[in-house]
Scaffold this active site. Structure first.
Site, PDB file in Angstrom:
ATOM      1  N   LYS A  21       0.830  -1.203   0.000  1.00  8.28           N
ATOM      2  CA  LYS A  21       0.000   0.000   0.000  1.00  8.28           C
ATOM      3  C   LYS A  21       0.868   1.258   0.000  1.00  8.28           C
ATOM      4  O   LYS A  21       0.646   2.183  -0.793  1.00  8.28           O
ATOM      5  CB  LYS A  21      -0.934  -0.012   1.204  1.00  8.28           C
ATOM      6  CG  LYS A  21      -1.954   1.107   1.224  1.00  8.28           C
ATOM      7  CD  LYS A  21      -2.903   0.971   2.423  1.00  8.28           C
ATOM      8  CE  LYS A  21      -3.724  -0.284   2.344  1.00  8.28           C
ATOM      9  NZ  LYS A  21      -4.673  -0.415   3.462  1.00  8.28           N
ATOM     10  N   ARG A  48       6.989 -49.248 -11.295  1.00  4.49           N
ATOM     11  CA  ARG A  48       7.718 -49.666 -10.099  1.00  4.49           C
ATOM     12  C   ARG A  48       7.307 -51.087  -9.724  1.00  4.49           C
ATOM     13  O   ARG A  48       6.128 -51.385  -9.593  1.00  4.49           O
ATOM     14  CB  ARG A  48       7.417 -48.723  -8.936  1.00  4.49           C
ATOM     15  CG  ARG A  48       8.206 -49.033  -7.676  1.00  4.49           C
ATOM     16  CD  ARG A  48       7.890 -48.043  -6.564  1.00  4.49           C
ATOM     17  NE  ARG A  48       6.548 -48.218  -6.024  1.00  4.49           N
ATOM     18  CZ  ARG A  48       5.980 -47.395  -5.128  1.00  4.49           C
ATOM     19  NH1 ARG A  48       6.639 -46.333  -4.714  1.00  4.49           N
ATOM     20  NH2 ARG A  48       4.761 -47.616  -4.687  1.00  4.49           N
ATOM     21  N   THR A  56      10.948 -38.939  -3.111  1.00  6.17           N
ATOM     22  CA  THR A  56      11.173 -37.950  -2.052  1.00  6.17           C
ATOM     23  C   THR A  56      10.314 -38.173  -0.817  1.00  6.17           C
ATOM     24  O   THR A  56      10.621 -37.631   0.244  1.00  6.17           O
ATOM     25  CB  THR A  56      10.955 -36.524  -2.591  1.00  6.17           C
ATOM     26  OG1 THR A  56       9.683 -36.458  -3.253  1.00  6.17           O
ATOM     27  CG2 THR A  56      12.061 -36.152  -3.567  1.00  6.17           C
ATOM     28  N   ASN A  57       9.236 -38.954  -0.932  1.00  5.08           N
ATOM     29  CA  ASN A  57       8.455 -39.261   0.272  1.00  5.08           C
ATOM     30  C   ASN A  57       9.301 -40.048   1.267  1.00  5.08           C
ATOM     31  O   ASN A  57       9.474 -39.665   2.428  1.00  5.08           O
ATOM     32  CB  ASN A  57       7.202 -40.066  -0.085  1.00  5.08           C
ATOM     33  CG  ASN A  57       6.234 -39.284  -0.962  1.00  5.08           C
ATOM     34  OD1 ASN A  57       6.298 -38.070  -1.022  1.00  5.08           O
ATOM     35  ND2 ASN A  57       5.357 -39.996  -1.643  1.00  5.08           N
ATOM     36  N   ASP A  58       9.842 -41.184   0.810  1.00  7.41           N
ATOM     37  CA  ASP A  58      10.666 -42.010   1.697  1.00  7.41           C
ATOM     38  C   ASP A  58      12.008 -41.348   1.997  1.00  7.41           C
ATOM     39  O   ASP A  58      12.544 -41.487   3.096  1.00  7.41           O
ATOM     40  CB  ASP A  58      10.892 -43.397   1.082  1.00  7.41           C
ATOM     41  CG  ASP A  58       9.783 -44.377   1.449  1.00  7.41           C
ATOM     42  OD1 ASP A  58       9.072 -44.109   2.447  1.00  7.41           O
ATOM     43  OD2 ASP A  58       9.618 -45.393   0.754  1.00  7.41           O
ATOM     44  N   MET A  81      -5.528  -7.385   8.856  1.00  8.14           N
ATOM     45  CA  MET A  81      -4.978  -6.481   9.865  1.00  8.14           C
ATOM     46  C   MET A  81      -5.900  -5.274  10.012  1.00  8.14           C
ATOM     47  O   MET A  81      -6.966  -5.221   9.403  1.00  8.14           O
ATOM     48  CB  MET A  81      -3.544  -6.097   9.503  1.00  8.14           C
ATOM     49  CG  MET A  81      -2.574  -7.268   9.639  1.00  8.14           C
ATOM     50  SD  MET A  81      -0.900  -6.858   9.117  1.00  8.14           S
ATOM     51  CE  MET A  81      -1.098  -6.647   7.360  1.00  8.14           C
ATOM     52  N   ARG A 131      -3.702   2.870   8.691  1.00  8.85           N
ATOM     53  CA  ARG A 131      -3.963   1.596   8.016  1.00  8.85           C
ATOM     54  C   ARG A 131      -2.701   0.745   7.960  1.00  8.85           C
ATOM     55  O   ARG A 131      -1.603   1.248   7.903  1.00  8.85           O
ATOM     56  CB  ARG A 131      -4.448   1.833   6.586  1.00  8.85           C
ATOM     57  CG  ARG A 131      -5.835   2.434   6.444  1.00  8.85           C
ATOM     58  CD  ARG A 131      -6.190   2.542   4.958  1.00  8.85           C
ATOM     59  NE  ARG A 131      -7.579   2.883   4.727  1.00  8.85           N
ATOM     60  CZ  ARG A 131      -8.025   4.102   4.504  1.00  8.85           C
ATOM     61  NH1 ARG A 131      -7.171   5.128   4.495  1.00  8.85           N
ATOM     62  NH2 ARG A 131      -9.306   4.331   4.280  1.00  8.85           N
ATOM     63  N   ARG A 171      -3.829  -1.625  -5.841  1.00 11.98           N
ATOM     64  CA  ARG A 171      -3.017  -2.837  -5.620  1.00 11.98           C
ATOM     65  C   ARG A 171      -3.386  -3.854  -6.685  1.00 11.98           C
ATOM     66  O   ARG A 171      -4.436  -3.754  -7.324  1.00 11.98           O
ATOM     67  CB  ARG A 171      -3.259  -3.411  -4.225  1.00 11.98           C
ATOM     68  CG  ARG A 171      -4.697  -3.826  -3.959  1.00 11.98           C
ATOM     69  CD  ARG A 171      -4.898  -4.240  -2.522  1.00 11.98           C
ATOM     70  NE  ARG A 171      -6.309  -4.461  -2.200  1.00 11.98           N
ATOM     71  CZ  ARG A 171      -6.770  -4.683  -0.981  1.00 11.98           C
ATOM     72  NH1 ARG A 171      -5.945  -4.734   0.047  1.00 11.98           N
ATOM     73  NH2 ARG A 171      -8.064  -4.868  -0.770  1.00 11.98           N
ATOM     74  N   SER A 211      15.120 -42.071 -10.163  1.00 14.61           N
ATOM     75  CA  SER A 211      13.941 -41.274  -9.811  1.00 14.61           C
ATOM     76  C   SER A 211      13.943 -41.121  -8.294  1.00 14.61           C
ATOM     77  O   SER A 211      13.914 -42.117  -7.561  1.00 14.61           O
ATOM     78  CB  SER A 211      12.648 -41.953 -10.269  1.00 14.61           C
ATOM     79  OG  SER A 211      11.544 -41.121  -9.987  1.00 14.61           O
ATOM     80  N   GLY A 215      -8.159  -7.481   4.803  1.00 12.24           N
ATOM     81  CA  GLY A 215      -8.958  -7.600   6.013  1.00 12.24           C
ATOM     82  C   GLY A 215      -8.292  -8.296   7.174  1.00 12.24           C
ATOM     83  O   GLY A 215      -8.891  -8.454   8.240  1.00 12.24           O
ATOM     84  N   CYS A 254       9.504 -38.547  -8.115  1.00 15.97           N
ATOM     85  CA  CYS A 254       8.148 -39.098  -8.208  1.00 15.97           C
ATOM     86  C   CYS A 254       7.426 -39.104  -6.861  1.00 15.97           C
ATOM     87  O   CYS A 254       6.458 -39.824  -6.677  1.00 15.97           O
ATOM     88  CB  CYS A 254       8.174 -40.504  -8.795  1.00 15.97           C
ATOM     89  SG  CYS A 254       9.161 -41.692  -7.842  1.00 15.97           S
ATOM     90  N   HIS A 291     -15.696  -8.886   2.313  1.00 14.89           N
ATOM     91  CA  HIS A 291     -14.593  -9.720   2.801  1.00 14.89           C
ATOM     92  C   HIS A 291     -14.698 -11.147   2.279  1.00 14.89           C
ATOM     93  O   HIS A 291     -13.728 -11.727   1.785  1.00 14.89           O
ATOM     94  CB  HIS A 291     -14.576  -9.715   4.334  1.00 14.89           C
ATOM     95  CG  HIS A 291     -13.576 -10.658   4.928  1.00 14.89           C
ATOM     96  ND1 HIS A 291     -13.892 -11.952   5.294  1.00 14.89           N
ATOM     97  CD2 HIS A 291     -12.255 -10.520   5.173  1.00 14.89           C
ATOM     98  CE1 HIS A 291     -12.818 -12.539   5.768  1.00 14.89           C
ATOM     99  NE2 HIS A 291     -11.808 -11.697   5.708  1.00 14.89           N
ATOM    100  N   TYR A 298      12.803 -34.429 -15.070  1.00  9.77           N
ATOM    101  CA  TYR A 298      11.341 -34.436 -15.070  1.00  9.77           C
ATOM    102  C   TYR A 298      10.815 -34.582 -13.643  1.00  9.77           C
ATOM    103  O   TYR A 298      11.494 -35.099 -12.755  1.00  9.77           O
ATOM    104  CB  TYR A 298      10.779 -35.551 -15.961  1.00  9.77           C
ATOM    105  CG  TYR A 298      11.049 -36.949 -15.455  1.00  9.77           C
ATOM    106  CD1 TYR A 298      10.188 -37.577 -14.550  1.00  9.77           C
ATOM    107  CD2 TYR A 298      12.162 -37.657 -15.891  1.00  9.77           C
ATOM    108  CE1 TYR A 298      10.439 -38.860 -14.089  1.00  9.77           C
ATOM    109  CE2 TYR A 298      12.430 -38.936 -15.443  1.00  9.77           C
ATOM    110  CZ  TYR A 298      11.558 -39.541 -14.536  1.00  9.77           C
ATOM    111  OH  TYR A 298      11.815 -40.806 -14.075  1.00  9.77           O
TER     112      TYR A 298
END
Length: 899
Positions: free
Chosen positions: A26, A643, A792-794, A106, A95, A361, A789, A104, A856, A479, A876
């Site tokens: 702002k 897999r 990333t979970n495990d 703050m 403000r 804005r 590959s 809305g 993956c 709002h 990928y």
């Protein structure tokens, strides 16, 4: 000495639009508009650095008082009035203004500086006694609510001081037979001011301050405190806004929209924020202050004839009633959009025929609108293709994928009520009347619709978890509408037929009474409510021409390829429709749970020897083969990474006694023998147990069957002239010897099968890098891998030592206490997991420079994680089907940002 204050206003713009980190959005825009010659009331911005200092030390910097005093003198000179002066008093607004829009969340305090001593001077100066007392009662309401209640940490829920003041207004109107606040007389307002002050003393045990300077400094303090308020923190967590950004405070000379019929206030958008259509769009209220528009207290009037047509609002437009002011505003909105090169959300006030712009804005918009605006602006020559791609938030793409109410079902459904369409798509859920109930019931797994007279920033946590939001009051700039649009949340506002009673948890409409827990359906695109459950179906983004263009541009520029996690031919077809260039993870275990198949899997598990296992697997092979044929056919020559079996075998067996008894009967064995087998297979820590490649090594016949099914499917389709590209992926490898063992089986079976069919099929053999050791010894493992590959979970689970199934018990506390900045199962942990990924890539490609590498896990659909994958050289990402368009756009943005 550090500069804590920056001036803005005619000839006083000390900042610019590029200073959002210091001045907030702002403040930066007020300075920018000042430099553009836009009519902005003068004022000054207290920087975000002061907020950070205040939050840390609970006091202001020592030199701030002097800076405020000097800045105030400049504002007084510009306005020809003096703050606190009895003869010619200057009034101020205070403000918030963070660098990211937080609508809305703050606080704002208007009319600061009105006291019993300044009232006579204001009446003399304005010639409008009613206006002065209207402004005074508003100050008492806002100051009491924001400074004396919320800033003191008081949370009275439904019985706050503002609510009590509003009840006093309603009782006065009822007693006098009045409908609108504007009908209150001067004497009514004067008496309400005295009533408010007495109620304040009774409820909060404090007096309303009569010192203008105290009002100003306590208002500034309250805005800084609101940065750490509950609703602001909730919104930041949802929107991923850092706590240490802080908010600026903008102190600005007041201009008044409530000085009579030639005054007004309103909110406008340079394009329709719901559809993206290029129409000047908005609402205004004559003889009102800005809070009246967003609070939904009065029904706003359309800005122009275009807005009137969209909203079917028959009230007079500003274009009709104030044509000269409207033309000036229309000219300014064009100038602002062209300058900022984006759709603008503009707040304005007209004081006695003079137009002022209070704020501009970047406008909040839904996903479909965001895409249309970006593409249209590019085709209009306003922005480039790259700018268009960067203008759309990746998550906004999902709005086009939201469920929609079935048009066929709607034709025969009984309509309950109509409101204004404020948020896209359809929603079905059970009625709740408070944000807290929405949050509680959502955690219990219920789908809820939050029904309110109007929403306030205190409701944000409930709005976020609800399927949809329905309000009885408010317009398209209220709002509820603003927040829902930003989130792509189904929302209907201004549904005036609703008579909501929170105390009895009921809503009356059209002769019906609905209670909490009753099911309703919302069509947020039309603004229609149904008192029944209607079917929803997914939207078809391919019918959206703007979306198709944007995705073409994204695909032309992105470096990362995007694949799908898909286990069925239906998923495969849908993934191609959404733009996937292959399947990055096909989980074969998901194919085993059909009624006929699970019997064969269990027969294999219960087998006493290899011969019996092979017999059971032989029965399972045709099912697997057919699955692969359908998936390969659907992907039509695109790579498909399959897999081999990953979960431990006990997951395919029942664990409660009744289910075991039923299975024993089906398998024609004794319950005791089955329980003995279950106990034999059970593990203390199954995620680190007998699973992944360990199963294939112990039971090579499982790997053999799966490879045979894959290769027979590939060979049969190849013979028919259909191109296939299978990629066989071995899970949970930690040593090169494990992969070597399984690779030998894959090659042996594949070559035998190819020879049997007399065709040549290209295939790849790779592995998941999901054990930290595998990343460290990736150079060794790469010797036997055609691709990696990252699972990333495990990898996250094993790097942190967190059980993904149990982390929910403590992760919320870790996030709340800032022990972790993000959920590591949602966004890649760059310092730990990310470093392991870098090591794996570097060492793997040291052995094989052209080694293909993807990810993956669930992170494949997370924008922050995708950007990281681009940085570290991943080829990928693979993600769930409905995240594919998001991943495509994110990959393009990552490439643009790296250039």
């Amino acid at each position: 000495m550090k500069k804590n204050i920056y001036l803005f206003g005619p000839g006083m713009g000390e900042g610019n639009a590029g200073m959002k980190e210091l001045l907030g959005g702002k403040g930066a825009n007020l300075a920018e508009m000042s430099n553009l010659g836009i009519p902005v009331p003068p004022g000054f911005t207290i920087t975000t650095e002061v907020c950070t200092y205040y939050v840390q030390h609970r006091k202001y910097p020592s030199d701030l008082g002097n800076e405020v005093e000097q800045a105030l003198k400049r504002v007084e000179k510009a306005m020809g009035a003096k703050f606190g002066d009895p003869e010619s008093p200057l009034l101020l607004s205070v403000r918030s203004g963070a660098r990211a829009s937080m609508p809305g969340m703050m606080e704002t305090i208007l009319n600061v500086g009105i006291t019993e001593e300044t009232i006579p001077g204001l009446i003399k100066k304005s010639g409008n006694e009613r206006f002065v007392y209207d402004a005074y009662r508003r100050l008492i309401m806002m100051y009491s609510d924001v400074v004396l209640e919320k800033a003191q940490g008081i949370d009275p829920e439904e019985h706050g001081i503002r609510k009590q003041f509003e009840r006093e207004i309603e009782e006065t109107k009822k007693r006098k037979g009045l409908k609108d606040d504007t009908e209150l007389s001067t004497e009514d307002l004067r008496q309400l001011c005295q009533t408010f002050k007495a109620k304040l003393k009774e409820v909060l045990k404090v007096d309303f301050p009569g010192d203008p300077t105290e009002q100003l400094w306590e208002s500034i303090r309250a805005v800084f405190k609101s940065w750490m308020g509950k609703r602001a923190i909730s919104y930041r967590n949802i929107e991923d806004i850092p706590d240490d950004w802080g908010t600026a405070v903008n102190v600005q000379a007041m201009v008044f929209g409530n000085m009579g019929e030639n005054s007004a206030t309103g909110v406008a958008f340079t394009r329709d924020p719901a559809t993206g259509d290029k129409i000047f769009y908005g609402e205004f209220l004559p003889n009102a202050q800005g809070e009246d528009v967003v609070a939904g207290i009065r029904t706003p009037q359309p800005l122009n004839e275009a807005t009137k047509a969209v909203l079917a609002n028959e009230l007079s437009s500003m274009e009709e009633t104030m044509p000269q002011i409207y033309e000036e505003l229309n000219s300014l909105q064009k100038k602002l959009e062209t300058h900022y090169r984006d759709m603008q959300d503009i707040e304005f006030t007209v004081q006695e025929g003079k137009l002022f712009i209070l704020q501009t804005r970047t406008g909040k918009r839904g996903g479909a609108a965001a895409i249309k605006i970006a593409v249209d602006m590019c085709e209009e020559g306003l922005i480039s293709q790259k700018e268009a791609l960067l203008q759309v938030k990746p998550e906004q793409i999902s709005d086009l994928l939201h469920p929609m109410v079935s048009p066929k079902a709607e034709r025969t459904a009984t309509k309950l009520a109509d409101g204004l369409p404020a948020g896209p798509g359809g929603a079905v859920g059970q009625i709740v009347f408070t944000a807290d109930d929405a949050e509680t019931q959502s955690k219990e797994g219920k789908k809820v619709i939050l029904v309110r007279a109007e929403t306030s920033p205190e409701d944000v946590h409930g709005m976020h978890v609800a399927e949809g939001v329905l309000t009885s009051t408010g317009g398209i700039t209220s709002h509820a509408a603003l927040v829902a649009r930003g989130w792509g949340k189904c929302c209907i506002v201004g549904c005036s037929a609703l008579n909501i009673d929170v105390s009895t948890r009921t809503v009356k409409v059209g002769g019906k009474t609905l209670k909490e827990g009753d099911w309703i359906t919302l069509n947020g695109t039309k603004g229609t409510v149904y008192a029944e459950t209607l079917p929803l179906f997914p939207a078809d983004p391919e019918k959206n021409l703007s979306y198709k263009k944007l995705m073409i541009w994204a695909d032309e520029i992105r470096g990362l390829k995007v694949r799908a996690n898909a286990d069925t031919s239906e998923d495969a077809k849908l993934s191609r429709k959404f733009g996937a260039v292959g399947i990055g993870l096909c989980r074969t275990e998901h194919m085993f749970f059909g009624p006929e198949r699970i019997k064969l899997v269990r027969e294999m598990i219960l087998a006493d020897n290899k011969e019996m296992r092979q017999k059971a697997l032989g029965k399972l092979l045709p099912y697997q083969k057919e699955d692969f044929i359908m998936i390969f056919r659907a992907m039509n020559g695109m790579p498909v990474t399959i897999r081999t079996l990953d979960p431990p075998l006990h997951e395919f067996l029942p664990h409660n006694k009744s289910a075991q008894a039923e299975m024993a009967k089906q398998m024609r064995i004794s319950p005791e023998a089955l329980r003995e087998k279950v106990e034999l297979l059970s593990e203390v820590n199954p995620m680190l147990g007998h699973r992944g490649c360990r199963l294939g090594i112990t039971y090579p016949e499982i790997t053999e069957m799966q490879v045979q099914a894959i290769m027979e499917a590939a060979c049969e389709l190849t013979k028919k002239g259909i191109k296939v590209l299978p990629e066989i992926m071995i899970p949970l490898v930690g040593t090169k010897e494990e992969l070597h063992n399984q690779r030998e089986i894959v090659v042996r079976i594949a070559e035998v099968t190819k020879k049997k069919y007399g065709v040549d099929v290209n295939y790849l053999i790779g592995t998941m890098i999901e054990i930290p050791r595998a990343a460290v010894v990736a150079d060794e493992i790469a010797e036997f891998a055609d691709f990696f590959s990252f699972g990333t979970n495990d990898l996250t689970q094993l790097t942190f030592g967190y059980s993904r199934d149990d982390v929910v018990k403590f992760l919320p506390d870790y996030l709340e206490n800032k022990i972790l900045a993000n959920d590591p199962f949602q966004t890649i942990d760059r310092k730990g997991v990310g470093e392991l990924m870098k090591i794996g890539i570097q060492r793997g490609r040291l052995k094989k420079p052209n080694l293909k590498i993807g990810i993956c896990g669930e992170h494949g659909g997370d924008p922050k994680s995708i950007a990281f994958c681009h940085q570290i050289g991943i080829d990928y990402v693979s993600c769930s089907t409905y995240r594919i368009p998001i991943a495509r756009l994110t990959a393009a943005q990552a490439n643009i940002n790296s250039q």
